[in-house]
Scaffold this motif. Structure first.
Motif, PDB file in Angstrom:
ATOM      1  N   ASP A  96      -6.882  46.244  36.343  1.00 43.11           N
ATOM      2  CA  ASP A  96      -6.392  45.084  35.588  1.00 43.11           C
ATOM      3  C   ASP A  96      -7.056  45.034  34.214  1.00 43.11           C
ATOM      4  OD1 ASP A  96      -5.728  42.482  34.642  1.00 43.11           O
ATOM      5  OD2 ASP A  96      -5.415  41.828  36.716  1.00 43.11           O
ATOM      6  N   GLU A  97      -6.232  44.822  33.160  1.00 45.89           N
ATOM      7  CA  GLU A  97      -6.736  44.832  31.793  1.00 45.89           C
ATOM      8  C   GLU A  97      -7.657  43.659  31.481  1.00 45.89           C
ATOM      9  OE1 GLU A  97      -6.481  47.002  29.190  1.00 45.89           O
ATOM     10  OE2 GLU A  97      -5.733  48.358  30.734  1.00 45.89           O
ATOM     11  N   LYS A  98      -7.525  42.565  32.231  1.00 46.69           N
ATOM     12  CA  LYS A  98      -8.314  41.377  31.881  1.00 46.69           C
ATOM     13  C   LYS A  98      -9.807  41.544  32.172  1.00 46.69           C
ATOM     14  CE  LYS A  98      -7.736  38.586  36.121  1.00 46.69           C
ATOM     15  NZ  LYS A  98      -7.227  37.307  36.650  1.00 46.69           N
ATOM     16  N   VAL A  99     -10.189  42.624  32.842  1.00 48.09           N
ATOM     17  CA  VAL A  99     -11.610  42.854  33.132  1.00 48.09           C
ATOM     18  C   VAL A  99     -12.414  43.069  31.856  1.00 48.09           C
ATOM     19  CG1 VAL A  99     -11.135  43.811  35.410  1.00 48.09           C
ATOM     20  CG2 VAL A  99     -11.329  45.340  33.450  1.00 48.09           C
ATOM     21  N   HIS A 100     -11.743  43.437  30.764  1.00 55.91           N
ATOM     22  CA  HIS A 100     -12.453  43.721  29.521  1.00 55.91           C
ATOM     23  C   HIS A 100     -12.925  42.449  28.815  1.00 55.91           C
ATOM     24  CE1 HIS A 100     -11.351  47.860  30.067  1.00 55.91           C
ATOM     25  NE2 HIS A 100     -10.049  47.573  30.047  1.00 55.91           N
ATOM     26  N   ASN A 101     -12.409  41.299  29.249  1.00 53.86           N
ATOM     27  CA  ASN A 101     -12.847  40.017  28.681  1.00 53.86           C
ATOM     28  C   ASN A 101     -13.576  39.230  29.759  1.00 53.86           C
ATOM     29  OD1 ASN A 101     -13.262  37.605  27.357  1.00 53.86           O
ATOM     30  ND2 ASN A 101     -11.092  37.193  26.952  1.00 53.86           N
ATOM     31  N   ILE A 102     -14.895  39.185  29.639  1.00 56.88           N
ATOM     32  CA  ILE A 102     -15.707  38.544  30.678  1.00 56.88           C
ATOM     33  C   ILE A 102     -15.416  37.054  30.799  1.00 56.88           C
ATOM     34  CG2 ILE A 102     -17.693  37.945  29.217  1.00 56.88           C
ATOM     35  CD1 ILE A 102     -19.481  38.905  31.556  1.00 56.88           C
ATOM     36  N   ALA A 103     -14.863  36.461  29.737  1.00 65.50           N
ATOM     37  CA  ALA A 103     -14.542  35.030  29.770  1.00 65.50           C
ATOM     38  C   ALA A 103     -13.527  34.695  30.855  1.00 65.50           C
ATOM     39  CB  ALA A 103     -14.024  34.577  28.409  1.00 65.50           C
ATOM     40  N   ASN A 104     -12.738  35.690  31.243  1.00 68.14           N
ATOM     41  CA  ASN A 104     -11.747  35.465  32.306  1.00 68.14           C
ATOM     42  C   ASN A 104     -12.401  35.201  33.659  1.00 68.14           C
ATOM     43  OD1 ASN A 104      -9.454  35.824  30.658  1.00 68.14           O
ATOM     44  ND2 ASN A 104      -9.628  38.059  30.825  1.00 68.14           N
ATOM     45  N   TYR A 105     -13.679  35.453  33.768  1.00 69.96           N
ATOM     46  CA  TYR A 105     -14.374  35.323  35.058  1.00 69.96           C
ATOM     47  C   TYR A 105     -15.469  34.248  35.026  1.00 69.96           C
ATOM     48  CZ  TYR A 105     -11.764  39.576  35.618  1.00 69.96           C
ATOM     49  OH  TYR A 105     -10.741  40.479  35.664  1.00 69.96           O
ATOM     50  N   ILE A 106     -15.408  33.419  34.019  1.00 70.59           N
ATOM     51  CA  ILE A 106     -16.309  32.279  33.941  1.00 70.59           C
ATOM     52  C   ILE A 106     -15.582  31.061  34.519  1.00 70.59           C
ATOM     53  CG2 ILE A 106     -17.627  30.757  32.437  1.00 70.59           C
ATOM     54  CD1 ILE A 106     -18.742  33.588  32.605  1.00 70.59           C
ATOM     55  N   VAL A 107     -16.111  30.509  35.592  1.00 75.65           N
ATOM     56  CA  VAL A 107     -15.490  29.364  36.268  1.00 75.65           C
ATOM     57  C   VAL A 107     -16.221  28.097  35.843  1.00 75.65           C
ATOM     58  CG1 VAL A 107     -14.873  28.341  38.486  1.00 75.65           C
ATOM     59  CG2 VAL A 107     -14.929  30.847  38.230  1.00 75.65           C
ATOM     60  N   LYS A 108     -15.496  27.178  35.237  1.00 73.64           N
ATOM     61  CA  LYS A 108     -16.106  25.935  34.745  1.00 73.64           C
ATOM     62  C   LYS A 108     -16.552  25.037  35.899  1.00 73.64           C
ATOM     63  CE  LYS A 108     -13.356  25.691  30.479  1.00 73.64           C
ATOM     64  NZ  LYS A 108     -12.395  24.881  29.695  1.00 73.64           N
ATOM     65  N   GLY A 109     -17.741  24.454  35.744  1.00 71.24           N
ATOM     66  CA  GLY A 109     -18.225  23.474  36.699  1.00 71.24           C
ATOM     67  C   GLY A 109     -17.837  22.062  36.275  1.00 71.24           C
ATOM     68  N   LYS A 110     -18.256  21.084  37.069  1.00 70.87           N
ATOM     69  CA  LYS A 110     -17.880  19.698  36.806  1.00 70.87           C
ATOM     70  C   LYS A 110     -18.485  19.169  35.512  1.00 70.87           C
ATOM     71  CE  LYS A 110     -15.445  19.160  40.568  1.00 70.87           C
ATOM     72  NZ  LYS A 110     -13.980  18.948  40.518  1.00 70.87           N
ATOM     73  N   VAL A 111     -19.718  19.582  35.187  1.00 75.46           N
ATOM     74  CA  VAL A 111     -20.352  19.125  33.947  1.00 75.46           C
ATOM     75  C   VAL A 111     -19.587  19.681  32.743  1.00 75.46           C
ATOM     76  CG1 VAL A 111     -22.457  19.174  32.553  1.00 75.46           C
ATOM     77  CG2 VAL A 111     -22.615  18.879  35.037  1.00 75.46           C
ATOM     78  N   TRP A 112     -19.263  20.961  32.793  1.00 79.07           N
ATOM     79  CA  TRP A 112     -18.475  21.582  31.706  1.00 79.07           C
ATOM     80  C   TRP A 112     -17.129  20.878  31.571  1.00 79.07           C
ATOM     81  CZ3 TRP A 112     -18.189  27.618  30.934  1.00 79.07           C
ATOM     82  CH2 TRP A 112     -17.484  27.892  29.763  1.00 79.07           C
ATOM     83  N   GLU A 113     -16.507  20.587  32.697  1.00 74.97           N
ATOM     84  CA  GLU A 113     -15.211  19.900  32.680  1.00 74.97           C
ATOM     85  C   GLU A 113     -15.325  18.549  31.974  1.00 74.97           C
ATOM     86  OE1 GLU A 113     -11.982  18.113  35.884  1.00 74.97           O
ATOM     87  OE2 GLU A 113     -13.417  19.652  36.543  1.00 74.97           O
ATOM     88  N   ALA A 114     -16.411  17.814  32.254  1.00 74.68           N
ATOM     89  CA  ALA A 114     -16.621  16.515  31.613  1.00 74.68           C
ATOM     90  C   ALA A 114     -16.892  16.678  30.114  1.00 74.68           C
ATOM     91  CB  ALA A 114     -17.778  15.788  32.279  1.00 74.68           C
ATOM     92  N   PHE A 115     -17.682  17.700  29.768  1.00 71.92           N
ATOM     93  CA  PHE A 115     -17.997  17.958  28.360  1.00 71.92           C
ATOM     94  C   PHE A 115     -16.748  18.344  27.566  1.00 71.92           C
ATOM     95  CE2 PHE A 115     -22.802  19.210  28.586  1.00 71.92           C
ATOM     96  CZ  PHE A 115     -23.077  17.965  29.130  1.00 71.92           C
ATOM     97  N   ASP A 116     -15.796  18.984  28.233  1.00 65.81           N
ATOM     98  CA  ASP A 116     -14.652  19.588  27.553  1.00 65.81           C
ATOM     99  C   ASP A 116     -13.472  18.631  27.380  1.00 65.81           C
ATOM    100  OD1 ASP A 116     -13.908  21.959  26.267  1.00 65.81           O
ATOM    101  OD2 ASP A 116     -12.617  22.564  27.928  1.00 65.81           O
TER     102      ASP A 116
END
Length: 281
Positions: A86-106
């Motif tokens: 899969d080509e998306k492996v080249h972008n590590i951001a695709n595998y960062i899962v946001k937590g609840k604090v990040w969700e609130a910040f965003d």
């Protein structure tokens, strides 16, 4: 300035309202303690509803780590995708899962962030969140980016006092202890749930309820939520008021006691007390 004044579904004492508004004004987390069943979690729900804020809930377990509230790196998914080409492996951001604090910040608007039962986690859990909740930002090492809160969330943290929280964490919070409701407040709470309940039935039921809570040696005192459940069953089964009024004389323990008592030790304790009461007569 936004203010919390309670809601139609939640009876908030003046002291609790002051605590919520103090946390809003100070821009500090509100740490709420109290017996289980006193409405700590519901407070966050009702504050969000009253203020018109989205509610983000982070329910803490014994295995929860502070990092999970920020984000997690899903290395397993990335490895699987790499094996599949899969080509998306080249972008590590695709595998960062946001937590609840990040969700609130965003969020593009201010939120209420509930960190529920923080005392269930490891003792270091609160300290591991100190900087992030203080600075309202954190660093994502994998993508080398700083995540800053667009709007400071109103943070409500609940604790059942299962373990002591670190002093450094406590210093950064506004603290309030929800006392168990007195009879007057409890009556208001019941009327929120059952506005048409007969006053005589309510008085008899509350007398039984508070009498049970006063019994020395009770392993688990019945809570507000358990009173509400008990009344629901009493109303559904149409139990006569005199059964509650004369429960000490006629029955070992109250009818439908399973809504109030949650372990066999407390049931046996009430049965022994009832037996002793009858023996003295």
């Amino acid at each position: 300035m936004i203010r919390f004044e309670g809601t139609d579904q939640y009876v908030a004492t003046s002291e609790l309202q002051m605590a919520v508004n103090a946390a809003i004004n100070l821009q500090r987390p509100l740490l709420i303690k109290g017996e289980p069943g006193t409405g700590k979690t519901m407070l966050a729900e009702q504050v969000a509803q009253a203020l018109g804020f989205p509610l983000i809930q982070w329910h803490i377990k014994s295995t929860t780590k502070a990092q999970q509230g920020l984000y997690e790196y899903d290395a397993v998914s990335r490895l699987r995708d790499s094996q599949l080409g899969d080509e998306k492996v080249h972008n590590i951001a695709n595998y960062i899962v946001k937590g609840k604090v990040w969700e609130a910040f965003d969020r593009d608007q201010q939120t209420v962030l509930l960190i529920d039962e923080i005392d269930k986690a490891d003792i270091e859990f609160p300290n591991d969140l100190l900087l992030e909740l203080d600075k309202m930002e954190f660093y994502v090492y994998e993508t080398q980016q700083v995540i800053k809160a667009k709007h400071r969330p109103l943070i409500i943290i609940t604790s059942n006092n299962e373990k002591e929280l670190p002093d450094a964490f406590l210093r950064r919070c506004f603290f309030h202890y929800i006392n168990f409701p007195d009879a007057v407040t409890m009556e208001k709470i019941v009327h929120v749930h059952y506005p048409k309940i007969k006053q005589t039935l309510l008085q008899q039921a509350m007398e039984v309820f508070f009498d049970i809570r006063k019994i020395p040696g009770l392993k688990k005192k019945p809570s507000t939520s358990e009173l509400i459940d008990w009344l629901k069953l009493i109303l559904a089964d149409d139990i006569p008021e005199d059964v509650l009024k004369d429960h000490e004389n006629k029955n070992a323990i109250p009818p439908l006691y399973g809504a109030l008592l949650k372990n066999e030790q407390d049931v046996h304790l009430l049965e022994r007390l009832a037996f002793m009461h009858r023996a003295k007569r």
